[in-house]
Write a protein that holds these residues in place. Structure first.
Motif, PDB file in Angstrom:
ATOM      1  N   ALA A  26       0.812  -1.214   0.000  1.00 35.20           N
ATOM      2  CA  ALA A  26       0.000   0.000   0.000  1.00 35.20           C
ATOM      3  C   ALA A  26       0.854   1.277   0.000  1.00 35.20           C
ATOM      4  O   ALA A  26       0.328   2.378   0.173  1.00 35.20           O
ATOM      5  N   GLY A  27       2.147   1.124  -0.199  1.00 37.32           N
ATOM      6  CA  GLY A  27       3.022   2.293  -0.332  1.00 37.32           C
ATOM      7  C   GLY A  27       2.898   3.255   0.839  1.00 37.32           C
ATOM      8  O   GLY A  27       3.001   2.858   1.994  1.00 37.32           O
ATOM      9  N   ILE A  28       2.645   4.529   0.523  1.00 40.92           N
ATOM     10  CA  ILE A  28       2.569   5.548   1.574  1.00 40.92           C
ATOM     11  C   ILE A  28       1.352   5.363   2.475  1.00 40.92           C
ATOM     12  O   ILE A  28       1.275   5.979   3.535  1.00 40.92           O
ATOM     13  N   CYS A  29       0.440   4.486   2.081  1.00 43.08           N
ATOM     14  CA  CYS A  29      -0.768   4.231   2.884  1.00 43.08           C
ATOM     15  C   CYS A  29      -0.639   2.973   3.738  1.00 43.08           C
ATOM     16  O   CYS A  29      -1.595   2.582   4.413  1.00 43.08           O
ATOM     17  N   GLU A  30       0.516   2.343   3.707  1.00 43.87           N
ATOM     18  CA  GLU A  30       0.743   1.101   4.455  1.00 43.87           C
ATOM     19  C   GLU A  30       0.418   1.314   5.934  1.00 43.87           C
ATOM     20  O   GLU A  30       0.840   2.300   6.537  1.00 43.87           O
ATOM     21  N   GLY A  31      -0.354   0.405   6.499  1.00 46.43           N
ATOM     22  CA  GLY A  31      -0.712   0.461   7.910  1.00 46.43           C
ATOM     23  C   GLY A  31      -1.919   1.327   8.224  1.00 46.43           C
ATOM     24  O   GLY A  31      -2.365   1.375   9.365  1.00 46.43           O
ATOM     25  N   MET A  32      -2.448   2.014   7.226  1.00 38.00           N
ATOM     26  CA  MET A  32      -3.597   2.891   7.442  1.00 38.00           C
ATOM     27  C   MET A  32      -4.897   2.137   7.172  1.00 38.00           C
ATOM     28  O   MET A  32      -4.920   1.208   6.371  1.00 38.00           O
ATOM     29  N   THR A  33      -5.967   2.533   7.845  1.00 37.11           N
ATOM     30  CA  THR A  33      -7.286   1.981   7.546  1.00 37.11           C
ATOM     31  C   THR A  33      -7.836   2.702   6.318  1.00 37.11           C
ATOM     32  O   THR A  33      -7.346   3.778   5.940  1.00 37.11           O
ATOM     33  N   TYR A  34      -8.858   2.096   5.696  1.00 34.97           N
ATOM     34  CA  TYR A  34      -9.482   2.762   4.543  1.00 34.97           C
ATOM     35  C   TYR A  34     -10.022   4.127   4.946  1.00 34.97           C
ATOM     36  O   TYR A  34      -9.920   5.097   4.191  1.00 34.97           O
ATOM     37  N   GLU A  35     -10.569   4.222   6.156  1.00 30.95           N
ATOM     38  CA  GLU A  35     -11.129   5.481   6.642  1.00 30.95           C
ATOM     39  C   GLU A  35     -10.033   6.533   6.825  1.00 30.95           C
ATOM     40  O   GLU A  35     -10.210   7.696   6.451  1.00 30.95           O
ATOM     41  N   SER A  36      -8.894   6.142   7.386  1.00 33.40           N
ATOM     42  CA  SER A  36      -7.814   7.120   7.577  1.00 33.40           C
ATOM     43  C   SER A  36      -7.212   7.559   6.240  1.00 33.40           C
ATOM     44  O   SER A  36      -6.813   8.720   6.088  1.00 33.40           O
ATOM     45  N   VAL A  37      -7.164   6.662   5.248  1.00 35.33           N
ATOM     46  CA  VAL A  37      -6.698   7.055   3.910  1.00 35.33           C
ATOM     47  C   VAL A  37      -7.669   8.081   3.330  1.00 35.33           C
ATOM     48  O   VAL A  37      -7.249   9.100   2.773  1.00 35.33           O
ATOM     49  N   LYS A  38      -8.956   7.818   3.496  1.00 32.58           N
ATOM     50  CA  LYS A  38      -9.982   8.737   2.977  1.00 32.58           C
ATOM     51  C   LYS A  38      -9.840  10.134   3.589  1.00 32.58           C
ATOM     52  O   LYS A  38      -9.985  11.141   2.900  1.00 32.58           O
ATOM     53  N   GLN A  39      -9.529  10.189   4.872  1.00 27.93           N
ATOM     54  CA  GLN A  39      -9.395  11.492   5.542  1.00 27.93           C
ATOM     55  C   GLN A  39      -8.054  12.165   5.258  1.00 27.93           C
ATOM     56  O   GLN A  39      -7.999  13.371   5.056  1.00 27.93           O
ATOM     57  N   THR A  40      -6.978  11.379   5.230  1.00 29.17           N
ATOM     58  CA  THR A  40      -5.637  11.948   5.045  1.00 29.17           C
ATOM     59  C   THR A  40      -5.314  12.215   3.579  1.00 29.17           C
ATOM     60  O   THR A  40      -4.701  13.222   3.243  1.00 29.17           O
ATOM     61  N   TYR A  41      -5.725  11.286   2.718  1.00 27.67           N
ATOM     62  CA  TYR A  41      -5.438  11.376   1.283  1.00 27.67           C
ATOM     63  C   TYR A  41      -6.729  11.181   0.481  1.00 27.67           C
ATOM     64  O   TYR A  41      -6.912  10.150  -0.176  1.00 27.67           O
TER      65      TYR A  41
END
Length: 148
Positions: A26-41
């Motif tokens: 998941a590259g720069i999103c590794e370890g993040m939840t789908y929800e945190s990706v949605k909010q951060t990126y």
């Protein structure tokens, strides 16, 4: 990889750890939840939702990359004379399941692969037979992929 190793730790068998079976990167999103990706990126979340098959995480992989990475593994599965047990994360299981079931690459990212489920795949002359058994596991962990 830690959870898959923990899963097989008490299974008496020969175990081989293939890097090709590593979860999608998941590259720069590794370890993040789908929800945190949605909010951060939000742009990354939108691009993934628009084309889950071809979307490549920044500094990571796409489902297409994973499918290509798994080709040698699938060849080994097809050639196996003895039963093979594969313990892997959802994206990997989806890709293998799609190939063995004759599903298209486009369908691959959206296959529902429930946690704590064993798939018994019996190779036949033309295709395969798939049986599914759900294990009783006490866990509150929910790794359900959000709808595309």
């Amino acid at each position: 990889l830690l959870r898959t190793r923990q899963t097989v730790a008490n299974i008496p068998s020969m175990s081989i750890c293939w890097r090709a079976l590593n979860e999608i990167d998941a590259g720069i999103c590794e370890g993040m939840t789908y929800e945190s990706v949605k909010q951060t990126y939000p742009d990354i979340a939108a691009a993934r939702k628009a084309d889950k098959l071809r979307f490549r995480y920044p500094s990571g992989e796409s489902y297409v990359d994973v499918i290509h990475r798994l080709e040698p593994v699938i060849l080994e599965i097809e050639r196996a004379k003895e039963p093979v047990l594969i313990v892997a994360h959802n994206a990997i299981i989806r890709a293998i399941y799609a190939f063995l079931s004759g599903l298209s690459q486009q369908e691959c990212p959206n296959i529902d692969i429930p946690l704590h489920t064993v798939y018994k795949v019996t190779m036949r002359s033309y295709g395969c037979e798939i049986e599914r058994t759900t294990l009783r596991v006490e866990s509150e962990y929910n790794n359900k992929t959000p709808p595309s």
